[in-house]
Design an enzyme around this catalytic site. Structure first.
Site, short mmCIF file in Angstrom:
data_model
loop_
_atom_site.label_atom_id
_atom_site.label_comp_id
_atom_site.label_asym_id
_atom_site.label_seq_id
_atom_site.Cartn_x
_atom_site.Cartn_y
_atom_site.Cartn_z
N PRO A 125 0.80 -1.23 0.00
CA PRO A 125 0.00 0.00 0.00
C PRO A 125 0.83 1.28 0.00
CG PRO A 125 -0.99 -1.61 1.46
CD PRO A 125 0.31 -2.20 1.00
N GLY A 128 4.77 1.58 -3.90
CA GLY A 128 4.42 1.30 -5.29
C GLY A 128 5.64 1.53 -6.16
N ASP A 238 12.69 -5.48 -15.88
CA ASP A 238 13.34 -5.07 -17.13
C ASP A 238 12.92 -5.96 -18.28
OD1 ASP A 238 14.68 -2.90 -16.12
OD2 ASP A 238 16.59 -3.93 -15.84
N GLN A 277 -10.81 14.85 -44.65
CA GLN A 277 -9.37 14.93 -44.39
C GLN A 277 -9.06 14.95 -42.90
OE1 GLN A 277 -6.93 18.51 -45.51
NE2 GLN A 277 -6.06 17.09 -47.02
N GLU A 363 3.70 -1.77 -13.79
CA GLU A 363 5.09 -2.10 -14.14
C GLU A 363 5.99 -0.87 -14.06
OE1 GLU A 363 6.27 -5.11 -14.66
OE2 GLU A 363 4.33 -6.11 -14.61
N THR A 365 5.23 3.44 -13.14
CA THR A 365 4.52 4.53 -13.83
C THR A 365 5.42 5.15 -14.90
OG1 THR A 365 5.30 6.24 -12.31
CG2 THR A 365 3.28 5.06 -11.69
#
Length: 379
Positions: A125, A128, A238, A277, A363, A365
């Site tokens: 929590p 992150g 990675d 267009q 994964e 930010t």
């Protein structure tokens, strides 16, 4: 992109499977938020979940390029379902790079058999983007480590048979003191799950809090050395970030495909909107951005497959960041092209836009990706 004949055949087989098994349930999965167990079985039989397991352990001996191809193709209709392809990568990678041969022999053949859901539990929590802030503790007690704490955003953890859990084994600051453990939640006492997170997008890919209350884990389940878990998690990330870029490319391509078809059919002022267009420029910009992101993703995949870790670290963040920002823009434009209908659930573009948002967040930010890129440039 320039693929080998084998890679093209692999991509074509995925496309056929997607048309038959994924496209018909994509909207329903989003509406009900159910975990598609039928795809776990199917993807396991096709070798897609366990793509990265080496041949010596009974696996398909795949690589980063193959995972990217699979995820891109499936994401054209559902990036949430695409996450099941290569799902075991985050569990496999720490074992391949840092685990013992005994651990590899115990778990990899089991995963290679197919249909086994695994996960990695890193975030908490209050931890992150700042992985070093984790508070889950592992204290050695005889022939076991005792785990206490909570994990958040562990994708598929509630369905997993095996989870790599990051926990602090010492009070050393930052990354020092973080260790990695193999935990089997379905046969281990003291593990409970919280409320299933109700998400904007990527529905059907469960995220559920995990609670560890005096969970005893055998010492042989420590992956690598004590205090080296952060390194193991970064290597896994990675190698996984380019696949998020691939999902983003596939998602955007799927949005472009439905936009082209719709623009040819939708008539306003007595002609198809594709003749205006303004719409043509939007479609052209979407295609340009998709191709640029695709090139970056597979350049990154080539670096990973070649073992060029220094270059991979930079390109992985670029591919994930650029690809997901691109997918957000393309899917937002797709809703605009569909007009009022794009804002309804009768068409797939609103779901695509909701799914695209998460790719900018998980994964790592995209703000963190830019920090990584700048750090590599200035090193």
């Amino acid at each position: 992109m320039s693929f080998t004949e084998e890679q093209i055949a692999f991509r074509d087989s995925i496309a056929k499977m997607v048309a038959r098994h994924v496209a018909p349930i994509a909207a329903e999965i989003d509406a009900t938020d159910r975990f598609p167990t039928e795809l776990v079985k199917l993807f396991g039989e096709m070798g897609l979940m366990q793509l990265w397991v080496p041949e010596q352990y009974g696996g398909p001996n795949g690589n980063l390029t193959m995972v990217c191809i699979a995820r891109e193709e499936i994401s054209k209709v559902s990036p949430a379902c695409a996450s099941i392809a290569g799902l075991n990568s985050m569990f496999i990678m720490p074992l391949l790079h840092f685990g013992s041969e005994e651990q590899r022999k115990k778990y990899l053949p089991r995963i290679a058999a197919g249909g086994v859901v695994t996960a990695i539990a890193i975030s908490e929590p209050q931890a992150g983007s700042d992985v070093t802030a984790i508070n889950t503790r592992a204290k050695k007690d005889g022939d076991c480590y005792v785990l206490n704490g909570r994990k958040q955003w562990c994708s598929y953890g509630v369905e997993a048979e095996c989870i790599i859990v990051m926990a602090r084994t010492s009070d050393s600051p930052g990354a020092d003191g973080i260790s990695a453990f193999i935990v089997e939640p379905k046969t281990t006492a003291g593990i409970t799950f919280g409320r299933h997170e109700r998400k904007m997008g990527f529905r059907g890919a469960p995220n559920t809090p995990i609670f560890f209350d005096n969970v005893r884990v055998p010492v042989e389940n420590l992956v690598g050395e004590e205090g080296k878990g952060f390194r193991a998690s970064m290597r896994a990330l990675d190698l996984n970030r380019p696949t998020i870029g691939a999902q983003s490319v596939g998602l955007a391509q799927g949005a472009l495909d439905v936009c082209i078809a719709y623009a040819k059919e939708r008539k306003q002022f007595k002609k198809a909107i594709s003749e205006f267009q303004g719409i043509q420029f939007m479609l052209a910009d979407m295609a340009i951005q998709i191709e640029a992101a695709r090139a970056l993703v597979y350049e990154c995949a080539r670096a990973g497959d070649a073992g060029d870790w220094k270059r991979l670290n930079l390109l992985a963040s670029m591919a994930k960041c650029f690809g997901s920002d691109m997918a957000m823009k393309v899917t937002t434009d797709a809703v605009q092209i569909f007009g009022g209908y794009g804002y309804t659930m009768d068409y797939p573009v609103e779901r695509m836009m909701r799914d695209a948002k998460l790719t900018q967040i998980f994964e790592g930010t995209n703000q963190i990706q830019r920090v990584v890129i700048a750090r590599e440039l200035l090193r």
